[in-house]
Design an enzyme around this catalytic site. Structure first.
Site, PDB file in Angstrom:
ATOM      1  N   TYR A  81      -4.847   4.896   0.358  1.00  0.00           N
ATOM      2  CA  TYR A  81      -5.955   4.091  -0.178  1.00  0.00           C
ATOM      3  C   TYR A  81      -5.605   3.300  -1.442  1.00  0.00           C
ATOM      4  O   TYR A  81      -6.408   3.204  -2.355  1.00  0.00           O
ATOM      5  CB  TYR A  81      -7.184   4.968  -0.471  1.00  0.00           C
ATOM      6  CG  TYR A  81      -7.412   6.106   0.473  1.00  0.00           C
ATOM      7  CD1 TYR A  81      -7.612   5.885   1.835  1.00  0.00           C
ATOM      8  CD2 TYR A  81      -7.425   7.424   0.010  1.00  0.00           C
ATOM      9  CE1 TYR A  81      -7.827   6.946   2.709  1.00  0.00           C
ATOM     10  CE2 TYR A  81      -7.631   8.487   0.876  1.00  0.00           C
ATOM     11  CZ  TYR A  81      -7.828   8.242   2.229  1.00  0.00           C
ATOM     12  OH  TYR A  81      -8.032   9.285   3.091  1.00  0.00           O
ATOM     13  N   HIS A  82      -4.433   2.672  -1.475  1.00  0.00           N
ATOM     14  CA  HIS A  82      -4.031   1.938  -2.671  1.00  0.00           C
ATOM     15  C   HIS A  82      -3.556   0.513  -2.355  1.00  0.00           C
ATOM     16  O   HIS A  82      -2.478   0.106  -2.800  1.00  0.00           O
ATOM     17  CB  HIS A  82      -2.903   2.689  -3.400  1.00  0.00           C
ATOM     18  CG  HIS A  82      -3.279   4.046  -3.876  1.00  0.00           C
ATOM     19  ND1 HIS A  82      -2.341   5.034  -4.126  1.00  0.00           N
ATOM     20  CD2 HIS A  82      -4.477   4.596  -4.156  1.00  0.00           C
ATOM     21  CE1 HIS A  82      -2.953   6.132  -4.539  1.00  0.00           C
ATOM     22  NE2 HIS A  82      -4.256   5.892  -4.558  1.00  0.00           N
ATOM     23  N   PRO A  83      -4.315  -0.302  -1.624  1.00  0.00           N
ATOM     24  CA  PRO A  83      -3.855  -1.669  -1.351  1.00  0.00           C
ATOM     25  C   PRO A  83      -3.864  -2.517  -2.624  1.00  0.00           C
ATOM     26  O   PRO A  83      -4.787  -2.438  -3.434  1.00  0.00           O
ATOM     27  CB  PRO A  83      -4.873  -2.185  -0.330  1.00  0.00           C
ATOM     28  CG  PRO A  83      -6.117  -1.393  -0.599  1.00  0.00           C
ATOM     29  CD  PRO A  83      -5.640  -0.035  -1.021  1.00  0.00           C
TER      30      PRO A  83
ATOM     31  N   ASP B  98       0.851  -1.186   0.000  1.00  0.00           N
ATOM     32  CA  ASP B  98       0.000   0.000   0.000  1.00  0.00           C
ATOM     33  C   ASP B  98       0.884   1.232   0.000  1.00  0.00           C
ATOM     34  O   ASP B  98       2.047   1.191   0.406  1.00  0.00           O
ATOM     35  CB  ASP B  98      -0.911  -0.011   1.245  1.00  0.00           C
ATOM     36  CG  ASP B  98      -2.004   1.051   1.206  1.00  0.00           C
ATOM     37  OD1 ASP B  98      -2.266   1.608   0.123  1.00  0.00           O
ATOM     38  OD2 ASP B  98      -2.601   1.318   2.274  1.00  0.00           O
ATOM     39  N   HIS B  99       0.327   2.335  -0.467  1.00  0.00           N
ATOM     40  CA  HIS B  99       1.029   3.606  -0.461  1.00  0.00           C
ATOM     41  C   HIS B  99       0.794   4.309   0.871  1.00  0.00           C
ATOM     42  O   HIS B  99      -0.326   4.708   1.185  1.00  0.00           O
ATOM     43  CB  HIS B  99       0.537   4.501  -1.597  1.00  0.00           C
ATOM     44  CG  HIS B  99       1.064   4.104  -2.930  1.00  0.00           C
ATOM     45  ND1 HIS B  99       0.338   4.254  -4.104  1.00  0.00           N
ATOM     46  CD2 HIS B  99       2.258   3.567  -3.306  1.00  0.00           C
ATOM     47  CE1 HIS B  99       1.070   3.835  -5.126  1.00  0.00           C
ATOM     48  NE2 HIS B  99       2.233   3.422  -4.663  1.00  0.00           N
TER      49      HIS B  99
END
Length: 531
Positions: A468-470, A291-292
């Protein structure tokens, strides 16, 4: 039934639309959420509401994160037709084309660019005027904002003062990865002043009216029906079944591995411990979670200089409403995340590893903290290529129980170094003279001195959040290495495919919604050509 699709998010909407273009096949799309009609989700400037009001959100959170001072990190995921595209910041970014070269397994930067263009209906000037970088006839409307907030211009000026170039076209990338270093406007998935979520792009009324397409909303999937190692369809929480020749999982990087493990596909020892009968020992399911992670700095400004809540901001809010009603532009048409940028944390990197998001508002606690009567700006710095990886695991065998989400943020301290570098850059930009005429002071504590490494590390651990980038939890790879092949077919199973962010073997260097749409376009085309 030929195809049943679990999850009506971005990938699921693309798959349903493209597969049902063939009138000889039947397709059912199953989504736990509903169609989003709330105006707060339709107005781009309603972003803070979409992020904290739980209007269309699974309301997930991580387990406590040792690397982040033991905090549980809220992890918004869309629960609606359109998935996270119904609640996200509408930022259109692709990452570096070199990211897709690194994936292998049939993927490349050239292939990715082809399918980005196929999905995109771009409203804006091409960098070369000849359509090299953008597509203009795809379903997903992508706009370049015609007007932006004055605070965003101050961000650009502050970035120039601290040595960051101005970039007009982030999609125009040289073969050596050059062209993205600098700051500029975000393209955004909006459509004439409204959110352009993927369901509205790919499943408009005329598509949903196809006789061979069924869209079921408000229907949560319990597990995949398995006959040995063959998938036969889906069982829903209400006990009904949807049987199909092929089952396509599009539930996202959290939902897809959760659903696989509930169905007996995953690490055998973990499944047995959770009380699930093992159908297929697939050790990689739920692993490789990436994630980011992002750290933000916020600057308080005079009320008229940024977006905020309170009497001082009323005049600009009224002007924004007037502009939107008359022209579908202005403040209410803004996705707030107007400015972006890319930088390298150190010399010698072959592509930027830091991304900036600039918002003309105080974006605190995912938008949940209103800071009534205060205005300000936020500058986020994100670690684009994290080395830390984590897991999705079952909390129990009950499909109604949320999974255990453990990204293990900052478990690799190389990520901490990148975030410290990004935070220092962000502090320098917000300290630039362009903000002096409107500056009130730092929101929350002032950032440490640039040379105070321990202070910066403490700030990152105390403030960093997901952006919010899993991805990556059912990664493509060779048998024994990955969960699926490059087209999402699950190794060791029949009639079962994964098409969503969980398929990415490595996170891309940018926002992930556009890449998920691109991936679904390519895989759907491959499925149709193989049929």
């Amino acid at each position: 039934m030929d195809y049943v699709i679990a999850g009506g998010g971005s990938a699921g909407c693309v798959m349903a639309a493209r597969l049902s273009e063939d009138p000889s096949v039947s397709v059912t799309l199953v989504e736990a959420g509903r169609v989003t009609r709330d105006p707060r989700l339709r107005l781009p400037a309603g972003l803070p509401e979409s992020m904290h009001a739980r209007l269309a959100d699974w309301d997930f959170a991580t387990v406590p994160q040792p690397g982040l001072d033991g905090r549980r990190i809220r992890t918004p995921r869309g629960r609606a037709l359109g998935g996270s595209s119904a609640i996200n910041a509408m930022c259109y970014a692709r990452g570096s084309l070199k990211d897709y070269d690194d994936w292998g397994h049939g993927w490349s930067g050239a292939e990715a660019l082809r399918w980005f263009k196929a999905s995109e209906g771009f409203r804006g000037p091409d960098a070369d005027g000849g359509g090299q970088w953008h597509g203009h006839h795809g379903p997903l409307t992508v706009e370049r904002p015609a007007t932006i907030h004055r605070a965003t211009e101050r961000f650009f000026d502050g970035a120039a003062h601290t040595g960051h170039a101005r970039v007009e076209e982030f999609c125009a990338e040289g073969p050596d990865g050059s062209g993205r270093d600098g700051v500029g406007l975000f393209d955004r998935t909006t459509d004439r002043g409204l959110r352009g979520s993927v369901d509205r792009a790919y499943l408009p009324a005329e598509v949903r009216a196809r006789p061979n397409l069924t869209v079921r909303t408000g229907a949560q999937v319990a597990h995949v029906l398995m006959d040995g190692t063959r998938a036969c369809g889906l069982r829903l929480l209400d006990g009904t079944e949807v049987r199909a020749r092929e089952t396509v999982l599009c539930a996202g990087a959290i939902g897809t591995p959760h659903l696989l493990m509930l169905s007996g596909i995953g690490p055998a020892d973990h499944l047995r411990a959770a009380g699930v009968t093992v159908a297929l020992d697939a050790p990689g399911v739920g692993g490789n979670l990436q994630d980011h992670l992002d750290v933000s700095l916020m600057l308080r400004t005079v009320g008229s200089a940024a977006f905020g809540y309170g009497p001082a901001m009323l005049p600009q809010a009224l002007r924004g409403a007037w502009d939107w009603l008359r022209h579908r532009r202005g403040l209410l048409a803004s996705n707030l995340a107007e400015g972006q940028g890319y930088a390298r944390s150190r010399a010698g990197l072959d592509r930027p590893d830091i991304q900036f998001h600039f918002l003309p508002g105080l974006g605190e606690d995912h938008g949940a903290t209103r800071n009534w009567g205060r205005a300000g700006v936020s500058l986020h710095a994100c670690c684009l290529y994290p080395r830390s990886t984590g897991t999705i695991r079952l909390a129990s065998a009950d499909p109604a129980d949320a999974p255990l989400i453990d990204p293990r943020y900052l478990s690799d301290e190389a990520d901490l170094a990148v975030l410290v570098a990004g935070g220092r850059m962000a502090a320098a930009i917000l300290s630039a003279p362009s903000f002096d005429p409107v500056r009130v002071g730092w929101h929350r504590a002032a950032p440490p001195d640039p040379e105070d490494r321990a202070g910066w590390e403490a700030l990152v651990r105390a403030r960093a959040e997901t952006i919010y980038h899993p991805v990556g939890t059912a990664r493509m790879g060779a048998p024994g290495e990955g969960v699926c092949d490059g087209m999402g077919v699950l190794h060791g199973a029949r009639g079962l495919r994964v098409v969503d962010a969980s398929l990415m073997p490595r996170i891309v260097g940018g926002n992930t919604n556009a890449p998920v749409v691109m991936m679904a376009e390519r895989i759907a085309a491959g499925m149709r050509s193989d049929a």
